[in-house]
Scaffold this motif. Structure first.
Motif, PDB file in Angstrom:
ATOM      1  N   GLY B 354      27.909 -14.227   2.497  1.00  0.00           N
ATOM      2  CA  GLY B 354      27.144 -13.895   1.299  1.00  0.00           C
ATOM      3  C   GLY B 354      26.299 -15.077   0.849  1.00  0.00           C
ATOM      4  N   TYR B 355      26.894 -16.266   0.889  1.00  0.00           N
ATOM      5  CA  TYR B 355      26.140 -17.464   0.505  1.00  0.00           C
ATOM      6  C   TYR B 355      24.932 -17.698   1.390  1.00  0.00           C
ATOM      7  N   LEU B 357      22.998 -15.827   2.529  1.00  0.00           N
ATOM      8  CA  LEU B 357      21.846 -15.022   2.138  1.00  0.00           C
ATOM      9  C   LEU B 357      21.208 -15.524   0.848  1.00  0.00           C
ATOM     10  N   THR B 358      22.003 -16.180   0.005  1.00  0.00           N
ATOM     11  CA  THR B 358      21.491 -16.545  -1.321  1.00  0.00           C
ATOM     12  C   THR B 358      21.399 -18.042  -1.564  1.00  0.00           C
ATOM     13  N   ASP B 359      22.284 -18.821  -0.970  1.00  0.00           N
ATOM     14  CA  ASP B 359      22.303 -20.252  -1.272  1.00  0.00           C
ATOM     15  C   ASP B 359      21.173 -20.961  -0.530  1.00  0.00           C
ATOM     16  N   GLU B 432      31.704 -22.119  -3.986  1.00  0.00           N
ATOM     17  CA  GLU B 432      30.626 -21.549  -4.793  1.00  0.00           C
ATOM     18  C   GLU B 432      30.275 -22.488  -5.955  1.00  0.00           C
TER      19      GLU B 432
END
Lengths: 453, 453
Positions: B354-355, B357-359, B432
Motif C-alpha cells: 500500500g505504501y 503506491l502512496t509514499d 507508517e
C-alpha cells in the motif's frame, strides 16, 4: 546388519553395524565419520570423569578434553540455561556477558595480548589467525610441524600433515620436523639436535622465500600433541621463533590442545617456553562442549585487520558460549584445576614411569600436567598394533583412552581436568593389568583385527 | 569517554562510547566489531519477538533470524539443559541425539539429498561444501553473485563481493550479476533480462576456463538476501544451474538466510525455483542461537569425499547443538511456523505494498514469507541515508529492523518466525509513522550523521 567400511585416521576398516543406532548413523551421516573402538561405544550419560554406556557399564574418561571441567558440569549447565532464558543475541547489539568473559580471559595473557576475537571453533580460530598474519605480512608462507593438524577448512587442509586429506600441501607451506630429545640426552646431544633442527628451519624459510612465499607465520601446538608429546627443548622453540620473526613472520600458538591449564603449571602451553606468541588460538575445552573459540592478539594487529576487513561471526560473541566459557573459568579457579592437574599429572607420570623401567613394552612416559603419553615399542620398534589392542583392553577394564603420534604408538591420557588422585590410581591399575595381559602375548593374537581405537 | 572509530559495512564512523559497557567492549574486542545504531543498543532480555534494553524499553524484533522460534524459547532451553545434564560428547562415540536429528532434518529434503555432515556455522558449512565440490570436480572455478557474502574464512573472503575484505577476489572466482526483474515487466522484458544475464554466465564460465579454472561450483543464497531480495525469474535460475552442470560444476545452495521456512511456502529457499541443489549449506537459524550448521549432500558425494579425507568436527554432531536444532523443528511443526510465515508475510507485504503506491520514498516491496524488503528511493535514486534514518526512527518507535542491498537502501524485515499478526500491525504502524515524519523532511537533516543502523 551388513558390515560397512570405516576410515579412521586414514585407515579404512570394516566393522559390523552391531546396533540399530549404528545402522541409523550410517544411513544419515555415512560410514566415514570416525568412531572409536572395534565395537563403537554408545554413551547415554556422563558426570565428572565418568560416562556410562547403554548397558549401564561405567567408564573412567581418561581421554576427553572438551568436557574440561567434567561431563554434565552443573555450573556450565546453569550458566547456559540462564543465558538461554535471558538474552542470547548477536554482537551488533551490546550484551554484557561476552565482554565480561573477554576481560576475564585476557587477564590470563601477557599484557600485550590485549584483544580477543571470538569464533565458534579451533578451525575458525586458526583460519582467522592466518588471515591476520597473511594481511600483516602481505605474504603467505607458513611453517608447520610435519605431523600436525589445525582444523578442517581448505586453508588448513593445505597445511595438514598428521591426518589424511586429499589436498596436497600448499606450495606456500613447508613442514618442519620438531626435535624430540631423549630423556637421557646429554647437554651436548641436545644442543646438536637443536642446532640441526634449527638449520632445517633456516632451509625451510629459504625455500619458501625462493618459491615466492615469504614467511607469514609459524603455526604450532605448544604441546605438540599430534606428534605424540615429544620433548622439545626451550632453546629450539626460542630459536625457531627468533628465525620466524627475523624472516618477518608471526608466531601463532594453537592452544586448542595445550591451553586452559591442561599442562598444569601454565595456564597456556606457550608459557612453558617463555616466548610470547604474536597470536593465540583457542578452541576445544573453552566452553566445556558449547562451541566457542577465539583468537587473542595485540591491539596493533587487531587495528590493522579490523580497519581493512569487516569481520563478523554470528554465533560467536554471544551470551550462551561466553557464559559457558565463564563458568569453565569459575570452576577452574574455585577448584584450582590447573594446580591440581600439575600435582595429579606429576604423580601419575611418576607412577607410570615405573612401568617404563620394568614393562617390556613401555619405552617412555611423556607429557605435562594432565596430558600424558605412554610410548609403546616392541623390540625397539614403534608398536601401533599393541597401542590399538591396549585401547580396547582399557575399554574392557572400564577406562577410555586413545593414541597419538607419528607411529600411532603413544597412548594418550588427557582426561577432564577434574580427574582426581583416585581416578589416576584407577587408570594406572587398569593399565598395569592390561600390560600384564599384553606381556603374556595376548595382544599379538588380536592385533591383526585391532584397528584404531 | 573518548570517541572511537567504528567500521560497519566498510563505512568507518565515530561514535561516543556512551556507556561504560561500550568502553569495556572497545578495551577487549576493539573498535571494529560492528554495532547497530548511532547509540548502540544494550539488550538485557528477550522473549518471543520482544527484547528489552537496560532502561526497560521494549522493542519488537523485526530483524533477527537466529532466534528462529523466538528469543528465550523455553523448549530450546529445556532441550539444551537436558543434553548438558545427560551426555554431550564428540561423535567418535555413538550418541542418539545427533542421529535422531539427522533423520528428522533429511526428511525435509529431496530424496537424493540423503546425507548430512554437521558443522558449527554457516562459514564452516560453505567451506566444507566448496572442499567437496573442488575435490569432486578436480577444479576450483567458482561463480558467485556480485553482491554476496557466504562467510569469514580465507577461501570465502576470496569470494566475498558484498562486504569489505582486504583479500582481492580469487583468480578462480567470477562474480555474476543476478537479474532483478521489475514487478511490472512484460514477459518479453523478463525473457530479455534473463537471456542477457545467462549470456553473462556463459562468459563467466568461459573466462574461468580460459584462466585455467574449470568450473567447480556456483554458490548462491536462493533468497539473494545480501543483494536486497531481487525478483529472480525461475527461468534464470534453471538456466544458470543447467550451464553450471554442463560445465561440470555443482550447485551449492546456501540456505543460511533462506532456509527453515523463512520464505513461507517452502521449507528451503531453493524449492521455490524447483531445481534441486547438489549441496545445501545450513547455519544461522538452525539451533536458535546454539552454534550449529550443516552440509546436506547425496550419498555419492559423501562417499567420494569421505573416502579420501578424514573430516572430523569436534563440537558438531554432539547432543547439545542437535537437541537445540531438534527443538527448533519441534516448535516449527507444532506451531506451523512455515505456513504462518507465509500467511503473515503475505498480509504484511500486501499492507506495505500500500505504501509503495502512496509514499514518495517507497519504490518497491519485495520478498517472500517473513523476509521482506522495502526499497527506498528519493527522486528515483537509491536512498541509503534515508534507510539509515529510518532504522533509527523505527528504533525510536520500539521496532528493530535494518537494511540490505547493493545500495544499502532496502529496509530489511526478517523477524523471528513466531512473529504474529499483531506484531505485523505494530511494525506496519511504526513504519507508517516514521515514513510520515520522513515525508516532512526530518530525515534529511539527520542523515548526514546517520551511518548504518
Amino acid at each position: 546388519m551388513t558390515a560397512v567400511g570405516y576410515a579412521s585416521n586414514g585407515q579404512p576398516r570394516k566393522v559390523e553395524a552391531h546396533s540399530q543406532l549404528l545402522g541409523r548413523r550410517i544411513a544419515t551421516l555415512g560410514p566415514y565419520s570416525p568412531l572409536f573402538y572395534r565395537e563403537p561405544l554408545e554413551l547415554v550419560s556422563g558426570s565428572g570423569v565418568w560416562v556410562s554406556d547403554r548397558q549401564g557399564q561405567r567408564y573412567l574418561d581418561a581421554y576427553n578434553n572438551v568436557p574440561h571441567v567434567g561431563h554434565s558440569n552443573p555450573r556450565v549447565r546453569e550458566a547456559v540455561a540462564k543465558a538461554l532464558g535471558t538474552i542470547n543475541i548477536n554482537s551488533r547489539y551490546l550484551t554484557e556477558q561476552p565482554i565480561a568473559y573477554a576481560e576475564r580471559l585476557l587477564a590470563t595473557f601477557a599484557p600485550q595480548l590485549d584483544r580477543v576475537m571470538f569464533t565458534n571453533s579451533g578451525s575458525e580460530s586458526n583460519e582467522l589467525a592466518l588471515r591476520i598474519a597473511r594481511q600483516h605480512t602481505a605474504s603467505d608462507g607458513v611453517l608447520i610441524s610435519d605431523f600436525s593438524y589445525h582444523g578442517n577448512t581448505t586453508s588448513l587442509a593445505q597445511m595438514t600433515t598428521g591426518l589424511q586429506v586429499a589436498e596436497p600441501l600448499g606450495d606456500h607451506v613447508r613442514p618442519i620436523r620438531i626435535p624430540d630429545v631423549p630423556q637421557d640426552a646429554s647437554a651436548q646431544e641436545t644442543a646438536s639436535l637443536v642446532s640441526s633442527a634449527l638449520a632445517e628451519v633456516d632451509r625451510a624459510i629459504d625455500l619458501l622465500t625462493a618459491r615466492g612465499h615469504r614467511l607469514s607465520a609459524v603455526l604450532l601446538d605448544p604441546s605438540f600433541s599430534t606428534e605424540g608429546l615429544p620433548r622439545v627443548p626451550v632453546s629450539y622453540l626460542r630459536g625457531l621463533v627468533e628465525r620466524v620473526h627475523k624472516a618477518g613472520g608471526l608466531y601463532i600458538a594453537d592452544e586448542v590442545q595445550s591451553g586452559f591449564g591442561r599442562l598444569g603449571s601454565w595456564m597456556w602451553g606457550h608459557q612453558r617456553f617463555g616466548v610470547d606468541p604474536d597470536l593465540v588460538t583457542l578452541g576445544k575445552p573453552m566452553g566445556n562442549g558449547i562451541p566457542i573459540g577465539a583468537v587473542v592478539l595485540p591491539d596493533g594487529l587487531l587495528e590493522e585487520f579490523g580497519s581493512r576487513n569487516q569481520y563478523f561471526n554470528t554465533f560467536a560473541t554471544t551470551a550462551v558460549p561466553s557464559s559457558a566459557a565463564q563458568a569453565v573459568l569459575d570452576v577452574m579457579a574455585d577448584e584450582q584445576l590447573a594446580a591440581r592437574a600439575e600435582q595429579i599429572g606429576r604423580a601419575l607420570r611418576e607412577d607410570l614411569t615405573g612401568y617404563a623401567l620394568t614393562d617390556p613394552f613401555v619405552s617412555d612416559v611423556r607429557g605435562q600436567g594432565l596430558y600424558l603419553g605412554i610410548e609403546l615399542t616392541v623390540a625397539g620398534e614403534p608398536a601401533p598394533a599393541l597401542a590399538g589392542w591396549l585401547s580396547e583392553a582399557l575399554r574392557e577394564r572400564g577406562v577410555l583412552a586413545s593414541r597419538i603420534g607419528r607411529h600411532d604408538n603413544v597412548m594418550k591420557v588427557r582426561p577432564p581436568l577434574v580427574f582426581g588422585s583416585q581416578d589416576a590410581r584407577t587408570l594406572a591399575s587398569a593399565l598395569e593389568d592390561a600390560l600384564a595381559e599384553a606381556a603374556q602375548g595376548e595382544w599379538a593374537r588380536h592385533a591383526a583385527v585391532g584397528g584404531r581405537a
